[in-house]
Design a protein around this motif. Structure first.
Motif, PDB file in Angstrom:
ATOM      1  N   LYS A   1       0.839  -1.191   0.000  1.00 59.82           N
ATOM      2  CA  LYS A   1       0.000   0.000   0.000  1.00 59.82           C
ATOM      3  C   LYS A   1       0.882   1.252   0.000  1.00 59.82           C
ATOM      4  O   LYS A   1       1.864   1.330   0.727  1.00 59.82           O
ATOM      5  CB  LYS A   1      -0.900  -0.008   1.234  1.00 59.82           C
ATOM      6  CG  LYS A   1      -1.973   1.033   1.214  1.00 59.82           C
ATOM      7  CD  LYS A   1      -2.937   0.843   2.352  1.00 59.82           C
ATOM      8  CE  LYS A   1      -4.042   1.867   2.265  1.00 59.82           C
ATOM      9  NZ  LYS A   1      -4.916   1.799   3.421  1.00 59.82           N
ATOM     10  N   LYS A   2       0.526   2.228  -0.807  1.00 60.52           N
ATOM     11  CA  LYS A   2       1.269   3.489  -0.875  1.00 60.52           C
ATOM     12  C   LYS A   2       0.664   4.484   0.105  1.00 60.52           C
ATOM     13  O   LYS A   2      -0.536   4.466   0.357  1.00 60.52           O
ATOM     14  CB  LYS A   2       1.211   4.062  -2.291  1.00 60.52           C
ATOM     15  CG  LYS A   2       1.905   3.202  -3.317  1.00 60.52           C
ATOM     16  CD  LYS A   2       1.811   3.847  -4.678  1.00 60.52           C
ATOM     17  CE  LYS A   2       2.491   2.970  -5.706  1.00 60.52           C
ATOM     18  NZ  LYS A   2       2.375   3.525  -7.057  1.00 60.52           N
ATOM     19  N   PRO A   3       1.484   5.399   0.644  1.00 57.43           N
ATOM     20  CA  PRO A   3       0.931   6.395   1.571  1.00 57.43           C
ATOM     21  C   PRO A   3       0.080   7.414   0.828  1.00 57.43           C
ATOM     22  O   PRO A   3       0.304   7.702  -0.352  1.00 57.43           O
ATOM     23  CB  PRO A   3       2.169   7.050   2.172  1.00 57.43           C
ATOM     24  CG  PRO A   3       3.226   6.859   1.155  1.00 57.43           C
ATOM     25  CD  PRO A   3       2.926   5.541   0.484  1.00 57.43           C
ATOM     26  N   GLY A   4      -0.883   7.969   1.539  1.00 58.88           N
ATOM     27  CA  GLY A   4      -1.712   9.013   0.962  1.00 58.88           C
ATOM     28  C   GLY A   4      -0.936  10.320   0.860  1.00 58.88           C
ATOM     29  O   GLY A   4       0.198  10.447   1.329  1.00 58.88           O
ATOM     30  N   THR A   5      -1.537  11.318   0.255  1.00 56.67           N
ATOM     31  CA  THR A   5      -0.878  12.604   0.046  1.00 56.67           C
ATOM     32  C   THR A   5      -0.509  13.261   1.371  1.00 56.67           C
ATOM     33  O   THR A   5       0.612  13.749   1.529  1.00 56.67           O
ATOM     34  CB  THR A   5      -1.794  13.543  -0.754  1.00 56.67           C
ATOM     35  OG1 THR A   5      -2.183  12.892  -1.958  1.00 56.67           O
ATOM     36  CG2 THR A   5      -1.089  14.837  -1.090  1.00 56.67           C
ATOM     37  N   ALA A   6      -1.425  13.251   2.321  1.00 64.07           N
ATOM     38  CA  ALA A   6      -1.153  13.890   3.611  1.00 64.07           C
ATOM     39  C   ALA A   6      -0.016  13.183   4.333  1.00 64.07           C
ATOM     40  O   ALA A   6       0.874  13.827   4.906  1.00 64.07           O
ATOM     41  CB  ALA A   6      -2.415  13.891   4.466  1.00 64.07           C
ATOM     42  N   VAL A   7      -0.017  11.873   4.287  1.00 63.34           N
ATOM     43  CA  VAL A   7       1.043  11.098   4.948  1.00 63.34           C
ATOM     44  C   VAL A   7       2.378  11.338   4.249  1.00 63.34           C
ATOM     45  O   VAL A   7       3.417  11.514   4.886  1.00 63.34           O
ATOM     46  CB  VAL A   7       0.689   9.592   4.959  1.00 63.34           C
ATOM     47  CG1 VAL A   7       1.834   8.778   5.522  1.00 63.34           C
ATOM     48  CG2 VAL A   7      -0.587   9.356   5.747  1.00 63.34           C
TER      49      VAL A   7
END
Length: 67
Positions: free
Chosen positions: A5-11
């Motif tokens: 899973k890739k991190p979201g933009t905020a993360v």
């Protein structure tokens, strides 16, 4: 975070900001500490006035700079 899973933009921006904060500590120029009056006096007191390098003119120059 799971590997698939890739991190979201905020993360991702949070990780980038943390990296940015530490970057200056890792890469920045480290300056030597300032020479205090006590340190300068100790250096002048160790001058050998009989030696040309530690002559009285050099010692008087450092004493004038220390004041």
């Amino acid at each position: 975070m799971p590997d698939d899973k890739k991190p979201g933009t905020a993360v991702a921006f949070g990780m980038l900001n943390e990296h940015r904060k530490d970057w200056g500590k890792r890469v920045g120029v480290r300056l030597a500490p300032a020479i205090t009056d006590d340190m300068l006096r100790a250096m002048v007191e160790t001058c050998d006035l009989r030696h040309p390098i530690g002559s009285a003119t050099d010692a008087s120059f450092f004493w004038a700079a220390a004041r």
